[in-house]
Write a protein that holds these residues in place. Structure first.
Motif, PDB file in Angstrom:
ATOM      1  N   VAL A 141      -5.875  10.416   5.563  1.00 12.68           N
ATOM      2  CA  VAL A 141      -6.085  11.343   6.424  1.00 12.68           C
ATOM      3  C   VAL A 141      -6.281  11.123   7.885  1.00 12.68           C
ATOM      4  CG1 VAL A 141      -7.480  13.781   7.793  1.00 12.68           C
ATOM      5  CG2 VAL A 141      -5.929  13.275   5.455  1.00 12.68           C
ATOM      6  N   LEU A 142      -7.971   9.752   7.314  1.00 17.07           N
ATOM      7  CA  LEU A 142      -8.647   9.493   8.773  1.00 17.07           C
ATOM      8  C   LEU A 142      -7.694   7.595   9.302  1.00 17.07           C
ATOM      9  CD1 LEU A 142     -11.637   9.182   6.541  1.00 17.07           C
ATOM     10  CD2 LEU A 142     -11.535   9.885   8.960  1.00 17.07           C
ATOM     11  N   GLY A 143      -6.447   7.182   8.630  1.00 14.09           N
ATOM     12  CA  GLY A 143      -5.564   6.766   9.229  1.00 14.09           C
ATOM     13  C   GLY A 143      -5.976   5.339   9.242  1.00 14.09           C
ATOM     14  N   PHE A 144      -5.982   5.139   7.758  1.00 17.66           N
ATOM     15  CA  PHE A 144      -5.299   3.435   6.978  1.00 17.66           C
ATOM     16  C   PHE A 144      -4.370   3.632   7.493  1.00 17.66           C
ATOM     17  CE2 PHE A 144     -10.214   4.036   6.452  1.00 17.66           C
ATOM     18  CZ  PHE A 144     -10.139   3.176   5.726  1.00 17.66           C
ATOM     19  N   ARG A 145      -4.235   1.992   7.281  1.00 21.91           N
ATOM     20  CA  ARG A 145      -2.123   1.815   7.441  1.00 21.91           C
ATOM     21  C   ARG A 145      -1.515   1.958   6.780  1.00 21.91           C
ATOM     22  NH1 ARG A 145      -3.750  -4.626   7.835  1.00 21.91           N
ATOM     23  NH2 ARG A 145      -1.316  -4.683   7.412  1.00 21.91           N
ATOM     24  N   LYS A 146       0.101   2.203   6.579  1.00 20.97           N
ATOM     25  CA  LYS A 146       0.428   2.943   5.555  1.00 20.97           C
ATOM     26  C   LYS A 146       0.539   1.674   4.811  1.00 20.97           C
ATOM     27  CE  LYS A 146       2.944   6.112   8.472  1.00 20.97           C
ATOM     28  NZ  LYS A 146       3.908   7.015   8.749  1.00 20.97           N
ATOM     29  N   ASP A 147       0.376   0.257   5.073  1.00 18.65           N
ATOM     30  CA  ASP A 147       1.243  -0.226   4.044  1.00 18.65           C
ATOM     31  C   ASP A 147       0.056  -0.916   2.559  1.00 18.65           C
ATOM     32  OD1 ASP A 147      -0.714  -1.601   5.935  1.00 18.65           O
ATOM     33  OD2 ASP A 147       0.583  -3.571   5.460  1.00 18.65           O
ATOM     34  N   GLN A 148      -0.947  -0.362   3.754  1.00 21.09           N
ATOM     35  CA  GLN A 148      -2.241  -0.156   2.258  1.00 21.09           C
ATOM     36  C   GLN A 148      -2.203   1.030   1.884  1.00 21.09           C
ATOM     37  OE1 GLN A 148      -5.323  -1.041   5.189  1.00 21.09           O
ATOM     38  NE2 GLN A 148      -5.910  -3.005   4.817  1.00 21.09           N
ATOM     39  N   MET A 149      -2.048   1.837   2.325  1.00 20.43           N
ATOM     40  CA  MET A 149      -1.980   3.308   1.535  1.00 20.43           C
ATOM     41  C   MET A 149      -1.265   3.575   0.329  1.00 20.43           C
ATOM     42  SD  MET A 149      -4.512   4.438   2.590  1.00 20.43           S
ATOM     43  CE  MET A 149      -4.516   5.840   1.302  1.00 20.43           C
ATOM     44  N   LYS A 150       0.581   2.212   0.275  1.00 22.89           N
ATOM     45  CA  LYS A 150       1.140   2.399  -0.520  1.00 22.89           C
ATOM     46  C   LYS A 150       0.485   2.262  -1.421  1.00 22.89           C
ATOM     47  CE  LYS A 150       3.844  -1.188   0.173  1.00 22.89           C
ATOM     48  NZ  LYS A 150       4.913  -2.079   0.719  1.00 22.89           N
TER      49      LYS A 150
END
Length: 208
Positions: A36-45
């Motif tokens: 929700v805080l907007g961390f990069r999608k490639d990292q959140m994967k």
């Protein structure tokens, strides 16, 4: 009262019993917050994959949980003699017989069913939700004691419906019907998914 509060205590063994559940809640909360805080999608994967791996091990290798656990275990062990007592759907029986033939271990079957559910949830939320970890967390909190920890047949039927959901969103009725019929081979309640198609059509009329 203070006296009552003093009587509330946990042994080390009890704390260890609750530790996997606490860790699961913590992972889902932190992962959802980062998302929700907007961390990069490639990292959140990678965060999402880590959470899914933990759930897979926790749920897939569970022991003596849920009201149906002993029933599934007992009947799995009766596959060799052909004396399965439950009148289960043929698709579920065939999959159970296949895993028994290959591994002769109920935990392999339980692990496979959990993997199928988690794979379908990850695929569905990754495609259709802007916050897949949050969506997964909500699903876990709502259905943890049922779909995850007890209802194996229902979980496999749900997984099939989710994997075939693209036919629902593309309004391809006949292919979605085949998906529902396949899911019904694991649990007959999957037939209610046809209502999703009708609902989707009606919503499309109002929004077009």
């Amino acid at each position: 009262s203070l006296l009552g509060m003093r009587n509330i205590s946990f042994t080390k063994e009890e704390m260890l019993d609750y530790a996997p559940y606490i860790l699961l809640i913590t992972l889902l909360f932190i992962g959802s917050l980062l998302e929700v805080l907007g961390f990069r999608k490639d990292q959140m994967k990678f965060v999402r994959w880590g959470i899914l791996a933990y759930i897979l091990l926790f749920v897939g290798l569970r022991f003596n949980t849920g009201s149906d656990w002993s029933i599934y275990l007992d009947n799995f062990n009766k596959v060799a003699t052909g004396s399965v007592e439950e009148n289960w759907e043929p698709g579920f029986l065939w999959s159970m017989e296949l895993v028994y033939m290959l591994f002769k271990n109920y935990y392999a079957f339980q692990f496979f069913a959990t993997f199928l559910l988690l794979y379908s949830l990850n695929d569905f939320f990754s495609k259709y939700s802007p916050y897949p970890i949050c969506s997964l967390a909500l699903f876990v909190f709502i259905f943890f004691t049922e779909i995850f920890m007890s209802q194996v047949r229902q979980s496999m039927a749900l997984a099939i419906i989710l994997l075939g959901s693209k036919y629902l969103f593309n309004k391809n009725f006949y292919k979605f019907l085949l998906v529902v019929l396949l899911a019904c081979m694991f649990h007959i309640s999957a037939v209610v998914a046809l209502l999703l198609y009708l609902l989707h059509i009606q919503i499309g009329k109002f929004t077009s």
